[in-house]
Design a protein around this motif. Structure first.
Motif: not given
Length: 916
Positions: A111-117
């Protein structure tokens, strides 16, 4: 020359702009975002290479997969590239529909996680299976009220933590855990800069911008997390597909609670704050800007806005040491896998440093030009490039490694021109500070300083082919100054121009100087005839650049009306002209009142140079294009788009209509004036940044162009940096006089029949590199002379080019040296009669051989010093000396006087000589 096969090769002059740094899995390379490109610095092999890809805007963040094979590159606009670092190509494009602050792969790579807003999104990692869409959204996590800033995973990939600008930190589960509820961890007064899990634990460290560190202890181990059991109809495995789809939709959104009820926390995972530490003592306000944590060694590295970094050992918070590496803010920090090397990126000055904290020494120390680069020049053998910038620095770059190995800082104002002498060991530069300086590449010092009787600003510089005469053009006094390199005395001041001198160029074969001026003339000065003006070439507009063809038989002039005119310098007759107004295609700046089509009338070519064979000319100016024209046919052969970075100004031909309002262009509004990275040093008492600071959007332009003497590459100084374009070595099929009888089978048959000359000729006609190498290496070394003497003259140049390229990759050094020696001995006189045509191939050959000579000579010197040291030690112990030392005393003294510089050029920047 195959001008159409030139491809982007490398980006020099800039090592770091913005974004996060990453170490590769082996810990030997640093991945650094540079504008809208990504450069990989190989610290073990001392090389740098730029990936052949580019994003639409400046790179914001880079996420590296645990196995080091994949990378996700996200730019400021939210566009993402999935890149294979193995084959160095783009696998997939994706748009996150918003600005992404950080991206992080899970340790298991699934998995990978992105922080957006104010949300965090978890995706299935690509590459595990063949699928149409490489980015599949798994879950969306809500909780923070402000923008999310950082991510960190547990070692088992079960949970991850997200920091936010609302001073809270959230711990989320990658899967549904029954005893883990999502709530906020407070304890800070400023935005969270970084959060880190302890190794093999759910214990957490949170670091805020105000310089506070909170240590959080969890009462549950990762193994104590219980999967959430399905209840009711969810437990029935025989339900239909509609209910499964409904369940899946419910689980794609996860919402946390800031303050859950006490009854909800019973039997759940609880966090308690063990300690709180502060980095800033005695009330000294210094923003913490970046942090990194090495879990195995418990090493915490923090960087601050003043350029200071701290090393602490956790959880006791013991200070190991505190050092200053820059006077600008530390924008990014990364630690390699072993925990020995620490990489720092300083966006303000474009610095990239790799620090070995145990020995307190630099592994890598590079810095680009602070302002834009203005001029460049190739060394005669093509091994080095010298650049001059508006920051007053002169930097010398190695074209093979891509590193800057020496920086000269003697100029006190912007550098306007740089050039090499014919020997390649002296650099001459001109500057707006009123001096022309000569630098020695043996001793790395400024050994000559040329000045004028009255203070003047020099706009250009040139050195004759002998290296004895130095000339510089004045911008304010309209004169051309002539000095002697040997004595440093001013020989003459050439007057006659009625406007500023824009460019100077010496003829490569004769003692003739061409000077271009804004008075619409180009004057030719004869050095052998007391600097008398031999000819005055009248132009239709102001002259901006002038250059001689490599054989000196033609002169090219770029003028303000977007024309390039060609002249015969012997007879002062114009031989042709090229209209380049429609080829330049300048873009429209955001604040322009007129369209790009009409503003292009005021644009012109400001940089001009011939190709190595003299058949083509390169031209560039206030545009994102570099044009290559055929001189004889006077047609455009190819246009190179040097950048697609929309973060630069004047990149688009038409403005975005969505930015146009009834009150004007939205570009006039500086929305980022109060951001935390808007200013390096805040005003006293101000904690939100200097509100008077403004962000500058640089305009794309080409300031200088040079073709390598080897004919294999050319370079351009642009707003993006120093771009190098070289011949594509991966070209699949480029035959020469191909016939149906020329096949690989027949070539190998000729080799078996010992008809080696015919096999070589057919191999060069087919022009496949692997087959060429196979045929040449099948020739016995004692028959090389016979075979080389039977080669036609047309194929000798092709064999020399192949040998030069083979020197860079092959291990058969002696065998190819024998080929080179025999070819030059047999065909030397014929090659000399065609010196102008074969000169690029010979210089390419010289560059390759010189590189091996430098490497072997250093190795031999090192071995000789070791043997002398062993003999000296044996003498001190009373052992009889078996023989005289290798080399005479004169050789030893000469070697002692030879100052060599380390390839990384430590201590060459101003302020970099000693750590604070």
């Amino acid at each position: 020359m195959a001008l159409f096969s030139f491809q982007f090769s490398n980006l020099l002059g800039t090592v770091y702009r913005c974004g996060n740094l990453n170490f590769t899995c082996d810990g030997n390379s640093v991945i650094s975002p540079v504008g809208n490109r990504v450069t990989v610095f190989d610290l073990k092999n001392n090389k740098s290479s730029t990936l052949p890809l580019a994003t639409r805007y400046n790179v914001k963040c880079v996420g590296l997969s645990p196995d080091g094979r994949l990378a996700i590159i996200v730019d400021e606009g939210g566009d993402a590239l999935l890149v294979s670092l193995v084959c160095r190509s783009v696998l997939h494009h994706f748009h996150f529909k918003g600005s992404v602050h950080s991206v992080s792969f899970s340790p298991d790579g699934r998995k990978f996680v992105v922080t957006k807003g104010n949300i965090a999104q978890m995706y299935h990692a690509p590459g595990r299976k063949r699928e149409f869409n490489a980015f599949v959204l798994d879950k969306t996590y809500f909780g923070p009220y402000d923008e999310t800033t950082c991510i960190d995973w547990t070692d088992d990939s079960r949970c991850f933590a997200v920091g936010s600008k609302d001073t809270s930190t959230w711990v989320f589960g990658a899967e549904r855990w029954d005893n883990l509820i999502y709530y906020a961890l407070g304890g800070h007064k400023d935005a969270i800069v970084a959060c880190f899990f302890e190794s093999g634990s759910l214990d957490l460290y949170t670091i805020s911008q105000g310089g506070a560190l909170c240590v959080w202890q969890c009462d549950t181990s990762p193994e104590g997390l219980r999967p959430k059991a399905p209840t009711g109809w969810k437990a029935d495995l025989l339900q239909g597909e509609e209910e499964e789809e409904e369940e899946r939709e419910e689980e794609t959104t996860v919402r946390g609670k800031t303050a859950p009820a006490p009854e909800e926390q019973q039997g759940k995972v609880k966090y308690s704050r063990l300690a709180k530490y502060f980095f800033n003592k005695e009330g000294d306000f210094n923003n913490l800007t970046a942090a990194a944590f090495h879990k195995k060694t418990h090493l915490l590295v923090t960087g601050f806005a003043s350029g200071i970094f701290h090393l602490h050992e956790l959880p006791e918070f013991n200070l190991i040491h505190s050092l200053s590496i820059s006077d600008q803010r530390v924008a990014s920090i990364a630690v390699n896998g072993s925990g020995d090397w620490i990489a720092f990126g300083c966006a303000g000055l474009g610095q990239l440093l790799v620090w070995e904290w145990q020995s307190e020494s630099y592994v890598l120390k590079q810095q680009g030009h602070f302002n834009s680069m203005v001029s460049l020049a190739y060394s005669p053998d093509g091994q080095y490039i010298v650049t001059g910038g508006d920051d007053g620095k002169v930097k010398v770059w190695n074209t093979l490694s891509g590193f800057c190995f020496v920086t000269f800082t003697e100029h006190s104002s912007g550098v306007t021109g740089v050039t090499f002498t014919a020997t390649g060991y002296v650099i001459v530069t001109s500057s707006m500070d009123g001096t022309v300086r000569a630098f020695d590449l043996h001793r790395y010092r400024n050994f000559r300083t040329f000045t004028s009787p009255r203070p003047t600003q020099f706009s250009c510089v040139a050195v004759d082919c002998s290296g004895e005469v130095v000339s510089a053009g004045a911008q304010d006094s309209f004169g051309v100054f002539i000095w002697s390199m040997q004595t440093g005395r001013l020989l003459d001041v050439l007057s006659g121009h009625e406007g500023p001198i824009s460019s100077l160029c010496f003829s490569p074969v004769k003692s003739v100087l061409a000077s271009a001026s804004w008075d619409r003339t180009v004057r030719l000065w004869d050095m052998a005839d007391s600097w008398r003006t031999t000819e005055t070439l009248g132009l239709t507009s102001d002259a901006l650049a002038v250059t001689f063809r490599p054989d000196g038989a033609e002169l090219a002039v770029a003028t303000l009306n977007s024309q390039i005119t060609f002249w015969d310098p012997e007879n002062a007759v114009q031989t042709g002209s090229i209209e380049g107004r429609h080829d330049l295609k300048t873009g429209r700046k955001e604040l322009d009142k007129v369209t790009a089509k009409h503003s292009a009338k005021g644009k012109a070519f400001t940089a001009l140079c011939y190709s190595a064979d003299g058949q083509s000319v390169l031209a560039g100016g206030m545009s994102k294009f570099v044009c290559i024209y055929h001189v004889k046919e006077q047609i455009l052969r190819k246009k190179f788009e040097i950048s697609r970075n929309l973060s630069l100004d004047a990149m688009e031909e038409f403005l975005n209509r969505r930015k146009m309002t009834e009150f004007g262009n939205l570009a006039l509004i500086d929305q980022d004036a109060g951001a935390e990275d808007g200013v390096a040093i805040p005003l006293p008492g101000v904690k939100k940044g200097d509100m008077s600071s403004r962000h500058l959007k640089p305009e794309i332009r080409v300031t200088s162009l040079r073709f390598s003497p080897t004919g294999r590459c050319w370079a351009a100084t642009t707003t993006e940096g120093l771009l190098v374009y070289s011949l594509d070595a991966q070209m699949l099929f480029d035959p020469f006089e191909l016939d149906t009888d020329v096949t690989p089978a027949r070539i190998r048959a000729a080799v078996r029949q010992q008809d080696l000359t015919r096999a070589i000729l057919m191999a060069f006609r087919l022009n496949e590199r692997t087959l060429l190498q196979e045929v040449l290496e099948s020739v016995p070394w004692d028959e090389v002379e016979v075979v080389s003497s039977s080669l036609p003259e047309l194929y000798v140049e092709k064999v020399l080019e192949f040998l030069a390229s083979s020197f860079e990759v092959s291990r058969h050094l002696e065998f190819y040296l024998i080929w080179t020696q025999k070819l030059l001995l047999v065909h030397g006189q014929k090659l000399k009669s065609r010196a102008g045509k074969v000169l690029p191939a010979v210089q390419f050959l010289q560059k390759s051989i010189q590189r091996h000579l430098d490497g072997v000579s250093k190795l031999c010197d090192w071995n000789r010093y070791n043997i002398q040291y062993a003999l000296a030690v044996s003498e001190q112990r009373g052992i009889k000396r078996p023989s005289e030392p290798l080399g005479s005393e004169e050789e030893a003294d000469a070697s002692d006087d030879d100052d060599t510089l380390h390839p990384l050029g430590e201590g060459q920047e101003d302020g970099d000589r000693q750590l604070v």
